[in-house]
Scaffold this active site. Structure first.
Site, PDB file in Angstrom:
ATOM      1  CD  GLU A  92      -0.148   9.510   2.259  1.00 31.66           C
ATOM      2  OE1 GLU A  92      -0.824   9.487   1.216  1.00 31.66           O
ATOM      3  OE2 GLU A  92       1.064   9.222   2.296  1.00 31.66           O
ATOM      4  NE  ARG A  93      -5.894   4.055   8.441  1.00 36.85           N
ATOM      5  CZ  ARG A  93      -6.463   4.213   9.611  1.00 36.85           C
ATOM      6  NH1 ARG A  93      -5.818   4.793  10.586  1.00 36.85           N
ATOM      7  NH2 ARG A  93      -7.682   3.789   9.824  1.00 36.85           N
ATOM      8  CG  ASN A 126       3.476   2.203   5.083  1.00 34.69           C
ATOM      9  OD1 ASN A 126       2.268   2.288   5.182  1.00 34.69           O
ATOM     10  ND2 ASN A 126       4.218   3.218   4.677  1.00 34.69           N
TER      11      ASN A 126
END
Length: 295
Positions: A92-93, A126
């Site tokens: 997502e980054r 994460n």
């Protein structure tokens, strides 16, 4: 120059058990070289709905965006096909930075994942990068419990953590909102927050947390403060009775031959109580007051 993806994207952190690969060990293995990398339109891609990370470092995202503007995206993101386009599994980054760089497409690998796999990957990815705040990590474990119907023991096995580790994080969710805010924004540490949970008077947690942050207390000092507050006996509210109330209590006590207490509130109303130690004594008091229960 900032790189388009962190060097530890695939590096496994200690204590994560078998890691993401364990989620797919029963599925046919596909060599990465055989996987097709596609350029997908950013407008067709949506973030993982189970993404536990709520905040992204703006400065780091800007550096990544600048790198993508100049060099492109070296490592493709991973997505799954959904009803309307695609949902991000990992990366997502890079997706956010590509949008910031005003790109229209991003290289991606499309894989077939279930809802439960999406949840677990989002958390594991994460955790491996240590990207989550303590509160986000706690919320991620709670999400796995609720959405997948897992026990704490089952979550601990899937995440490669001990059961007490999971339990300690889940307890953070019982903190009051102001203290959660301090924890989420890094003003309060995990150790400080856990110690505050030991306060017997839960209504004091927010005030004590504010004091801890203001004074920059180390965990040991927070522990001492909590122990001190827990050892204090609650002070009884002092009652200031008027001379009239005190005189009335004395006169009634003399007349009835028993202990009398009159409490008065600010509105002028109150309560009169007469003590007795036996049925006989109660009958005696009733006789004095002229109360005949036989009538």
């Amino acid at each position: 120059m900032a790189r388009d993806s962190r060097s530890n994207d695939t590096k496994k952190k200690g204590g994560l058990g078998r890691g993401i690969e364990a989620l797919f060990e029963d599925e046919p293995q596909v060599e990465e070289a055989e996987e097709e990398i596609q350029d997908l339109a950013l407008d067709d891609i949506r973030p993982n709905p189970y993404q536990p990370r709520k905040t992204f470092d703006d400065k780091a995202l800007k550096e990544l965006s600048d790198s993508i503007k100049e060099n492109g995206v070296f490592q493709p993101i991973i997505v799954r096909k959904s009803v309307n386009g695609y949902e991000i599994i990992a990366g997502e980054r890079r997706y956010r930075a590509s949008r910031m760089a005003q790109k229209t497409t991003v290289p991606a690998i499309v894989r077939d994942f279930s809802e439960s796999q999406m949840m677990e990957i989002a958390v594991l990815e994460n955790l491996q990068r240590e990207d989550l705040t303590p509160l986000e990590e706690a919320q991620a474990y709670e999400m796995l419990q609720k959405n997948l119907g897992l026990t704490q023991e089952e979550v601990s096995k899937r995440m490669g953590k001990s059961r007490p580790y999971i339990a300690n994080y889940l307890r953070l969710l019982t903190l009051p909102s102001k203290t959660k805010h301090l924890l989420q924004h890094g003003e309060l540490s995990m150790g400080q927050a856990r110690t505050l949970l030991g306060l017997k008077n839960k209504d004091k947690i927010d005030d004590v947390a504010k004091q801890v942050v203001k004074e920059g207390m180390p965990v040991r000092k927070v522990e001492a403060l909590v122990a001190s507050l827990n050892s204090k006996k609650p002070q009884k509210k002092s009652t200031h009775k008027s001379a009239f109330i005190r005189a009335s209590e004395h006169q009634l006590a003399d007349k009835l031959g028993s202990s009398v207490n009159i409490s008065e509130n600010k509105t002028g109303s109150g309560r009169l109580s007469v003590s007795f130690s036996s049925v006989d004594e109660l009958n005696r008091i009733l006789d004095i007051m002229g109360v005949d229960l036989d009538e």
